[in-house]
Design an enzyme around this catalytic site. Structure first.
Site, PDB file in Angstrom:
ATOM      1  N   CYS A   1       0.837  -1.202   0.000  1.00  0.00           N
ATOM      2  CA  CYS A   1       0.000   0.000   0.000  1.00  0.00           C
ATOM      3  C   CYS A   1       0.873   1.254   0.000  1.00  0.00           C
ATOM      4  O   CYS A   1       1.530   1.543  -0.977  1.00  0.00           O
ATOM      5  CB  CYS A   1      -0.971  -0.038   1.187  1.00  0.00           C
ATOM      6  SG  CYS A   1      -2.300   1.165   1.047  1.00  0.00           S
ATOM      7  N   HIS A  29      -3.555  -5.474   1.218  1.00  0.00           N
ATOM      8  CA  HIS A  29      -2.862  -5.700   2.488  1.00  0.00           C
ATOM      9  C   HIS A  29      -2.886  -7.176   2.886  1.00  0.00           C
ATOM     10  O   HIS A  29      -3.846  -7.609   3.522  1.00  0.00           O
ATOM     11  CB  HIS A  29      -3.561  -4.911   3.599  1.00  0.00           C
ATOM     12  CG  HIS A  29      -3.338  -3.441   3.559  1.00  0.00           C
ATOM     13  ND1 HIS A  29      -2.394  -2.809   4.326  1.00  0.00           N
ATOM     14  CD2 HIS A  29      -3.944  -2.467   2.834  1.00  0.00           C
ATOM     15  CE1 HIS A  29      -2.424  -1.505   4.089  1.00  0.00           C
ATOM     16  NE2 HIS A  29      -3.351  -1.263   3.184  1.00  0.00           N
ATOM     17  N   GLU A  33      -1.440  -8.614   5.298  1.00  0.00           N
ATOM     18  CA  GLU A  33      -1.506  -8.782   6.764  1.00  0.00           C
ATOM     19  C   GLU A  33      -2.937  -8.654   7.277  1.00  0.00           C
ATOM     20  O   GLU A  33      -3.230  -9.054   8.394  1.00  0.00           O
ATOM     21  CB  GLU A  33      -0.573  -7.778   7.451  1.00  0.00           C
ATOM     22  CG  GLU A  33      -1.090  -6.345   7.578  1.00  0.00           C
ATOM     23  CD  GLU A  33      -0.962  -5.522   6.294  1.00  0.00           C
ATOM     24  OE1 GLU A  33      -0.605  -6.092   5.238  1.00  0.00           O
ATOM     25  OE2 GLU A  33      -1.227  -4.303   6.359  1.00  0.00           O
TER      26      GLU A  33
END
Lengths: 87, 233
Positions: B90, B198, B200
């Site tokens: 990002c 993302h 994560e």
């Protein structure tokens, strides 16, 4: 050495889509502005530079514009020295 | 798998806000995660580096435009030049493009809205540190969270990316106007990767998807393979 005021305009390069400009353009007819086209949004910077003359001031501002103010991949910067006005 | 835990540096700029999420996901996978402050210029003794999401330096001027001058970026450049795996997620992707470690640029989303939602991605190249060993065509559910995620590049750059198999992830249903539905790319060596989604945030069933682990696992495997057989120097 003189003190020069510069105006830098940063615009998206032609061919790079400009969703901001397009949105502004679409809003204009609602306000009664017809026949307005080609709206491109950008950024403007004013800065003061110490330099021996306006040519040198322009060179400094062009370089910093290229290195920081604009991302040359998608944007182009145009520099004007606005004061003192060129002799 | 490596016998030693892979040590991943997670770079923190002022305004970064995903560093703990990334570190947590990596630790869950058995790695060691170490936060690296942007003022530190050395990335020695790290097996991989992640530039996580957020708003580095407030995103002033353009996302990544100021961050690329942080001292740590000299270290990242050198680390990448030595073949070290570097992943920008990002805002980290935006920093890598501004630093010219990846080509192209990320501009405002086509619809001019901030997007925070799950997206479906397709793995379209396995020659990157984030997708090596992942089956081509595999679909992954990974969320995006950005305003400037609309990837753009000139025709020559795009052709090179396509010809060299450097578009590593594409959106199945393009949310932001990115050219060629590009969600992630890599450099010539495959060791520098940037992506807007993302991983994560898709690292636990509670988050709605664990597909991000596929990518993070690939990164750890890539980093681990570089350790062997000599081990960490």
């Amino acid at each position: 050495m003189g003190n020069f005021e510069a105006l830098v305009e940063v615009q998206l390069r032609p061919g790079i889509s400009d969703p901001q400009g397009a949105t502004i353009e679409r809003a204009l007819p609602a306000l009664g502005f017809t026949g307005v086209s080609g709206v491109r949004a950008g950024k403007a910077f004013r800065l003061q530079v110490e330099a021996p003359d306006d040519q040198a001031a322009r060179r400094i501002v062009e370089e910093l514009s290229e290195r920081l103010l604009a991302n040359p991949v998608i944007e182009a910067a145009s520099v004007s020295i606005i004061s003192p006005p060129p002799a | 798998m490596a016998l030693v835990a892979v040590r991943v540096g997670v770079v923190v700029f002022p305004g970064t806000n995903c560093e703990h999420d990334v570190a947590e996901a990596l630790v869950e996978l058995g790695a060691e995660a170490q936060l690296v402050w942007h003022g530190s210029a050395s990335l020695d003794a790290l097996d991989a580096v992640v530039l996580p999401g957020g708003f580095a330096h407030g995103d002033y001027l353009r996302p990544g435009a100021i961050a690329r001058f942080s001292p740590v970026m000299a270290g990242v450049r050198e680390y990448a030049a030595g073949g070290g795996p570097v992943v920008g997620i990002c805002n980290g992707f935006q920093v890598l493009t501004e630093a010219h470690l990846l080509p192209g640029a990320l501009q405002k989303n086509k619809g001019l809205t901030f997007l925070c939602r799950m997206t479906e991605l397709e793995v379209t190249s396995d020659r990157s540190a984030l997708t090596a060993g992942v089956e081509l065509g595999r679909r992954l559910l990974v969320p995006v969270n950005h305003f400037e995620g609309n990837y753009t590049a000139g025709p020559a750059t795009l052709r090179r990316l396509e010809d060299e198999g450097r578009v590593v992830l594409r959106y199945v249903d393009n949310p932001n106007g990115s050219v060629h539905d590009i969600a992630g790319i890599c450099n010539e060596g495959g060791n520098v990767v940037g992506l807007m989604p993302h991983p994560e945030r898709a690292s636990h069933e509670l988050l709605g998807s664990t597909d991000g682990l596929v990518l993070l696992r690939a990164l750890l495997a890539w980093a681990g393979a570089r350790l062997e057989p000599a081990g960490r120097g």
